[in-house]
Design a protein around this motif. Structure first.
Motif, mmCIF file in Angstrom:
data_model
loop_
_atom_site.group_PDB
_atom_site.id
_atom_site.type_symbol
_atom_site.label_atom_id
_atom_site.label_comp_id
_atom_site.label_asym_id
_atom_site.label_seq_id
_atom_site.Cartn_x
_atom_site.Cartn_y
_atom_site.Cartn_z
ATOM 1 N N TRP A 10 1.095 -4.663 9.628
ATOM 2 C CA TRP A 10 1.656 -3.612 8.783
ATOM 3 C C TRP A 10 3.120 -3.361 9.114
ATOM 4 O O TRP A 10 3.535 -3.461 10.260
ATOM 5 N N ALA B 272 5.546 8.413 -2.479
ATOM 6 C CA ALA B 272 4.723 8.030 -1.327
ATOM 7 C C ALA B 272 5.565 7.219 -0.352
ATOM 8 O O ALA B 272 6.682 6.803 -0.684
ATOM 9 N N TYR C 298 0.856 -1.175 0.000
ATOM 10 C CA TYR C 298 0.000 0.000 0.000
ATOM 11 C C TYR C 298 0.897 1.231 0.000
ATOM 12 O O TYR C 298 2.071 1.148 0.365
ATOM 13 N N ARG C 299 0.344 2.363 -0.399
ATOM 14 C CA ARG C 299 1.130 3.582 -0.352
ATOM 15 C C ARG C 299 0.269 4.752 0.119
ATOM 16 O O ARG C 299 -0.947 4.749 -0.051
ATOM 17 N N GLN C 300 0.954 5.716 0.699
ATOM 18 C CA GLN C 300 0.278 6.933 1.135
ATOM 19 C C GLN C 300 1.123 8.115 0.704
ATOM 20 O O GLN C 300 2.232 8.324 1.216
ATOM 21 N N GLN D 127 -4.935 9.624 1.054
ATOM 22 C CA GLN D 127 -5.241 8.452 1.854
ATOM 23 C C GLN D 127 -4.394 7.271 1.402
ATOM 24 O O GLN D 127 -3.921 7.221 0.265
ATOM 25 N N ARG D 128 -4.226 6.337 2.310
ATOM 26 C CA ARG D 128 -3.503 5.122 1.964
ATOM 27 C C ARG D 128 -4.301 4.351 0.922
ATOM 28 O O ARG D 128 -5.517 4.210 1.041
ATOM 29 N N GLU D 129 -3.609 3.826 -0.098
ATOM 30 C CA GLU D 129 -4.271 3.087 -1.158
ATOM 31 C C GLU D 129 -3.521 1.799 -1.465
ATOM 32 O O GLU D 129 -2.299 1.719 -1.302
ATOM 33 N N ASN E 124 1.895 -5.153 3.866
ATOM 34 C CA ASN E 124 0.764 -5.646 4.661
ATOM 35 C C ASN E 124 0.664 -7.153 4.531
ATOM 36 O O ASN E 124 0.862 -7.713 3.453
ATOM 37 N N TYR F 25 5.611 3.657 1.120
ATOM 38 C CA TYR F 25 5.087 2.350 0.721
ATOM 39 C C TYR F 25 5.138 1.413 1.929
ATOM 40 O O TYR F 25 6.201 1.225 2.542
ATOM 41 N N HIS F 26 3.986 0.831 2.235
ATOM 42 C CA HIS F 26 3.843 -0.051 3.392
ATOM 43 C C HIS F 26 3.541 -1.474 2.945
ATOM 44 O O HIS F 26 2.736 -1.687 2.031
ATOM 45 N N GLY G 260 6.996 1.127 6.761
ATOM 46 C CA GLY G 260 7.004 1.842 5.500
ATOM 47 C C GLY G 260 8.404 2.242 5.044
ATOM 48 O O GLY G 260 9.331 2.365 5.853
#
Length: 115
Positions: free
Chosen positions: A105, A91, A37-39, A44-46, A96, A93-94, A108
């Motif tokens: 999680w 962004a 995911y990225r923010q 918002q995180r997507e 998950n 990047y996380h 990042g």
């Protein structure tokens, strides 16, 4: 203790490439759906991409054809190969890991795409 540790972020020019890695410990990550995911700033995180335990993948429309998610279960690692990077990919990047009610999680890794 469950840990997801991301690495591989950094500063890259538009059109460049990076490969992110996420190493999982404390869980049998091979049975989890793993995702990136990225923010971005002010966003918002997507979801960027995810891969199931069976190897099925899904991608956000914005990264299809440019990013590839993969996993190496022997190394408890999931990768995100990012090509043709754009400034809008900037962004945090996380990583998950998700299985039913279990949801973990990472902290990042920053990716900055700029000339």
């Amino acid at each position: 203790q469950v840990q997801l540790v991301e690495s591989g972020g950094g500063l890259v020019q538009p059109g460049g490439s990076l490969r992110l890695s996420c190493v999982a410990s404390g869980i049998r990550s091979s049975i989890y759906t793993m995702g990136w995911y990225r923010q971005g700033p002010g966003k918002q995180r997507e979801l960027v991409a995810r891969i199931t335990s069976g190897g099925s993948t899904a991608y956000a429309d914005s990264v299809k054809g440019r990013f590839t998610i993969s996993r190496d279960n022997a190394k408890s690692t999931v990768y995100l190969q990012m090509n043709s990077l754009k400034p809008e990919d900037t962004a945090v990047y996380h990583c998950n890991a998700r299985l039913q009610m279990w949801d973990y999680w990472g902290q990042g890794t920053q990716v900055t795409v700029s000339s």
